[in-house]
Design a protein around this motif. Structure first.
Motif, PDB file in Angstrom:
ATOM      1  N   LYS A   1       7.726  -3.958 -21.068  1.00 29.37           N
ATOM      2  CA  LYS A   1       8.159  -5.312 -20.920  1.00 29.37           C
ATOM      3  C   LYS A   1       9.331  -5.314 -20.022  1.00 29.37           C
ATOM      4  O   LYS A   1      10.375  -4.752 -20.419  1.00 29.37           O
ATOM      5  CB  LYS A   1       8.264  -5.813 -22.385  1.00 29.37           C
ATOM      6  N   ASN A   2       9.398  -6.541 -19.440  1.00 30.59           N
ATOM      7  CA  ASN A   2      10.583  -6.522 -18.600  1.00 30.59           C
ATOM      8  C   ASN A   2      11.194  -8.110 -18.995  1.00 30.59           C
ATOM      9  O   ASN A   2      11.032  -8.478 -20.008  1.00 30.59           O
ATOM     10  CB  ASN A   2      10.278  -6.796 -17.087  1.00 30.59           C
ATOM     11  N   THR A   3      12.366  -8.385 -18.309  1.00 30.31           N
ATOM     12  CA  THR A   3      13.221  -9.349 -18.666  1.00 30.31           C
ATOM     13  C   THR A   3      12.486 -10.655 -18.711  1.00 30.31           C
ATOM     14  O   THR A   3      13.064 -11.835 -19.297  1.00 30.31           O
ATOM     15  CB  THR A   3      14.657  -9.594 -18.167  1.00 30.31           C
ATOM     16  N   LYS A   4      11.384 -10.899 -17.901  1.00 30.07           N
ATOM     17  CA  LYS A   4      10.783 -12.100 -17.731  1.00 30.07           C
ATOM     18  C   LYS A   4       9.616 -12.207 -18.696  1.00 30.07           C
ATOM     19  O   LYS A   4       8.736 -13.159 -18.403  1.00 30.07           O
ATOM     20  CB  LYS A   4      10.111 -12.194 -16.342  1.00 30.07           C
ATOM     21  N   SER A   5       9.615 -11.321 -19.602  1.00 28.94           N
ATOM     22  CA  SER A   5       8.185 -11.378 -20.460  1.00 28.94           C
ATOM     23  C   SER A   5       7.064 -11.058 -20.065  1.00 28.94           C
ATOM     24  O   SER A   5       5.989 -11.759 -20.466  1.00 28.94           O
ATOM     25  CB  SER A   5       8.521 -12.420 -21.678  1.00 28.94           C
ATOM     26  N   GLU A   6       7.090 -10.380 -19.146  1.00 26.93           N
ATOM     27  CA  GLU A   6       5.863  -9.649 -18.419  1.00 26.93           C
ATOM     28  C   GLU A   6       5.694  -8.575 -18.618  1.00 26.93           C
ATOM     29  O   GLU A   6       6.760  -7.616 -19.001  1.00 26.93           O
ATOM     30  CB  GLU A   6       5.916  -9.768 -16.681  1.00 26.93           C
ATOM     31  N   TYR A   7       4.462  -7.896 -19.089  1.00 25.26           N
ATOM     32  CA  TYR A   7       4.072  -6.840 -19.717  1.00 25.26           C
ATOM     33  C   TYR A   7       3.288  -5.972 -18.514  1.00 25.26           C
ATOM     34  O   TYR A   7       2.355  -6.371 -17.830  1.00 25.26           O
ATOM     35  CB  TYR A   7       3.051  -7.173 -20.808  1.00 25.26           C
ATOM     36  N   LYS A   8       3.624  -4.576 -18.848  1.00 23.03           N
ATOM     37  CA  LYS A   8       2.794  -3.552 -17.817  1.00 23.03           C
ATOM     38  C   LYS A   8       1.884  -2.784 -18.814  1.00 23.03           C
ATOM     39  O   LYS A   8       2.792  -2.126 -19.739  1.00 23.03           O
ATOM     40  CB  LYS A   8       3.980  -2.922 -17.223  1.00 23.03           C
ATOM     41  N   LEU A   9       0.796  -2.703 -18.944  1.00 18.67           N
ATOM     42  CA  LEU A   9       0.194  -1.678 -19.609  1.00 18.67           C
ATOM     43  C   LEU A   9      -0.645  -0.623 -18.869  1.00 18.67           C
ATOM     44  O   LEU A   9      -1.132  -0.773 -17.765  1.00 18.67           O
ATOM     45  CB  LEU A   9      -0.910  -2.769 -20.275  1.00 18.67           C
ATOM     46  N   GLU A  10      -0.411   0.546 -19.652  1.00 17.57           N
ATOM     47  CA  GLU A  10      -1.075   1.639 -18.886  1.00 17.57           C
ATOM     48  C   GLU A  10      -2.315   1.879 -19.796  1.00 17.57           C
ATOM     49  O   GLU A  10      -2.238   2.235 -20.794  1.00 17.57           O
ATOM     50  CB  GLU A  10       0.025   2.942 -19.151  1.00 17.57           C
ATOM     51  N   VAL A  11      -3.351   1.724 -18.949  1.00 20.61           N
ATOM     52  CA  VAL A  11      -4.642   1.883 -19.486  1.00 20.61           C
ATOM     53  C   VAL A  11      -5.585   3.031 -19.008  1.00 20.61           C
ATOM     54  O   VAL A  11      -5.338   3.473 -17.719  1.00 20.61           O
ATOM     55  CB  VAL A  11      -5.371   0.645 -19.493  1.00 20.61           C
ATOM     56  N   THR A  12      -6.463   3.472 -19.679  1.00 16.22           N
ATOM     57  CA  THR A  12      -7.577   4.418 -19.214  1.00 16.22           C
ATOM     58  C   THR A  12      -9.031   4.079 -19.479  1.00 16.22           C
ATOM     59  O   THR A  12      -9.206   3.404 -20.784  1.00 16.22           O
ATOM     60  CB  THR A  12      -7.429   5.756 -19.933  1.00 16.22           C
ATOM     61  N   VAL A  13      -9.759   3.744 -18.310  1.00 17.73           N
ATOM     62  CA  VAL A  13     -11.012   3.487 -18.540  1.00 17.73           C
ATOM     63  C   VAL A  13     -11.794   4.584 -17.922  1.00 17.73           C
ATOM     64  O   VAL A  13     -11.895   4.847 -16.711  1.00 17.73           O
ATOM     65  CB  VAL A  13     -11.220   2.193 -17.532  1.00 17.73           C
ATOM     66  N   GLY A  14     -12.577   5.232 -18.807  1.00 19.87           N
ATOM     67  CA  GLY A  14     -13.334   6.432 -18.540  1.00 19.87           C
ATOM     68  C   GLY A  14     -12.509   7.506 -17.793  1.00 19.87           C
ATOM     69  O   GLY A  14     -11.565   7.901 -18.748  1.00 19.87           O
ATOM     70  N   ASP A  15     -12.534   7.917 -16.874  1.00 22.41           N
ATOM     71  CA  ASP A  15     -11.712   9.103 -16.216  1.00 22.41           C
ATOM     72  C   ASP A  15     -10.628   8.564 -15.122  1.00 22.41           C
ATOM     73  O   ASP A  15      -9.904   9.188 -14.602  1.00 22.41           O
ATOM     74  CB  ASP A  15     -12.412  10.160 -15.684  1.00 22.41           C
ATOM     75  N   LYS A  16     -10.674   7.045 -15.226  1.00 24.37           N
ATOM     76  CA  LYS A  16      -9.601   6.503 -14.333  1.00 24.37           C
ATOM     77  C   LYS A  16      -8.268   6.041 -15.136  1.00 24.37           C
ATOM     78  O   LYS A  16      -8.686   5.247 -16.376  1.00 24.37           O
ATOM     79  CB  LYS A  16     -10.314   5.323 -13.410  1.00 24.37           C
ATOM     80  N   THR A  17      -7.049   6.242 -14.853  1.00 22.17           N
ATOM     81  CA  THR A  17      -5.982   5.755 -15.268  1.00 22.17           C
ATOM     82  C   THR A  17      -5.393   4.801 -14.474  1.00 22.17           C
ATOM     83  O   THR A  17      -5.108   5.103 -13.013  1.00 22.17           O
ATOM     84  CB  THR A  17      -5.012   6.784 -15.863  1.00 22.17           C
ATOM     85  N   GLY A  18      -4.747   3.689 -15.138  1.00 22.59           N
ATOM     86  CA  GLY A  18      -4.018   2.531 -14.089  1.00 22.59           C
ATOM     87  C   GLY A  18      -3.278   1.774 -14.862  1.00 22.59           C
ATOM     88  O   GLY A  18      -2.959   1.755 -16.141  1.00 22.59           O
ATOM     89  N   ASN A  19      -2.604   0.722 -14.115  1.00 21.12           N
ATOM     90  CA  ASN A  19      -1.491  -0.310 -14.764  1.00 21.12           C
ATOM     91  C   ASN A  19      -2.209  -1.653 -14.694  1.00 21.12           C
ATOM     92  O   ASN A  19      -2.681  -1.815 -13.658  1.00 21.12           O
ATOM     93  CB  ASN A  19      -0.314  -0.260 -13.963  1.00 21.12           C
ATOM     94  N   LEU A  20      -1.945  -2.408 -15.556  1.00 17.23           N
ATOM     95  CA  LEU A  20      -2.374  -3.547 -15.511  1.00 17.23           C
ATOM     96  C   LEU A  20      -1.013  -4.865 -15.850  1.00 17.23           C
ATOM     97  O   LEU A  20      -0.216  -4.136 -16.682  1.00 17.23           O
ATOM     98  CB  LEU A  20      -3.199  -4.055 -16.762  1.00 17.23           C
ATOM     99  N   PHE A  21      -1.145  -5.606 -15.459  1.00 16.56           N
ATOM    100  CA  PHE A  21       0.412  -6.736 -15.550  1.00 16.56           C
ATOM    101  C   PHE A  21      -0.168  -7.867 -16.134  1.00 16.56           C
ATOM    102  O   PHE A  21      -1.169  -8.394 -15.492  1.00 16.56           O
ATOM    103  CB  PHE A  21       0.991  -6.833 -14.146  1.00 16.56           C
ATOM    104  N   ALA A  22       0.420  -8.427 -17.319  1.00 15.32           N
ATOM    105  CA  ALA A  22       0.048  -9.800 -17.659  1.00 15.32           C
ATOM    106  C   ALA A  22       1.357 -10.350 -18.383  1.00 15.32           C
ATOM    107  O   ALA A  22       2.520  -9.702 -18.714  1.00 15.32           O
ATOM    108  CB  ALA A  22      -0.937  -9.262 -19.105  1.00 15.32           C
ATOM    109  N   ASN A  23       1.301 -11.794 -18.228  1.00 12.72           N
ATOM    110  CA  ASN A  23       2.345 -12.509 -19.013  1.00 12.72           C
ATOM    111  C   ASN A  23       2.001 -12.608 -20.452  1.00 12.72           C
ATOM    112  O   ASN A  23       0.974 -11.868 -20.937  1.00 12.72           O
ATOM    113  CB  ASN A  23       2.073 -14.202 -18.464  1.00 12.72           C
ATOM    114  N   ALA A  24       2.948 -13.080 -21.054  1.00 17.34           N
ATOM    115  CA  ALA A  24       2.977 -13.063 -22.692  1.00 17.34           C
ATOM    116  C   ALA A  24       1.788 -13.931 -23.040  1.00 17.34           C
ATOM    117  O   ALA A  24       1.212 -13.666 -24.305  1.00 17.34           O
ATOM    118  CB  ALA A  24       4.295 -13.883 -23.136  1.00 17.34           C
TER     119      ALA A  24
END
Length: 98
Positions: free
Chosen positions: A68-91
């Motif tokens: 989480k950052n100071t703007k209440s935005e979230y960074k998610l580390e996710v794995t789908v199958g054999d791929k890993t990546g980052n997703l970003f979302a608001n609250a």
């Protein structure tokens, strides 16, 4: 005849000096990276809107870390199958393109 050889030598000499001249150009590329500071949070601290949005958009995704950052935005580390990546979302669960 001497004038012909002399003029030919001058013309050829002038062409060789022209051909040996080359322009030097320098290209400078600056890369500026702007990165928000995210701090790691517990998965339980994620808003339900974010987790629901993740389940809806990526039902097979496995959430490994959340930040989480100071703007209440979230960074998610996710794995789908054999791929890993980052997703970003608001609250509120809205996806952010970064």
């Amino acid at each position: 005849m001497k004038n012909l050889f002399l003029s030919a030598a001058i013309v050829l000499g002038g062409l060789t000096s022209f051909a040996s001249t080359s322009q030097v150009s320098n290209t400078i590329v600056k890369t500026i990276s702007i990165q928000d500071d995210y701090t790691e949070i517990k998965l339980e601290e994620l808003p339900t809107a974010v987790t629901d949005a993740l389940k809806k958009a990526y039902p097979d995704a496995v959430l490994s870390k959340a930040f989480k950052n100071t703007k209440s935005e979230y960074k998610l580390e996710v794995t789908v199958g054999d791929k890993t990546g980052n997703l970003f979302a608001n609250a509120d669960g809205t996806w952010i393109k970064k």
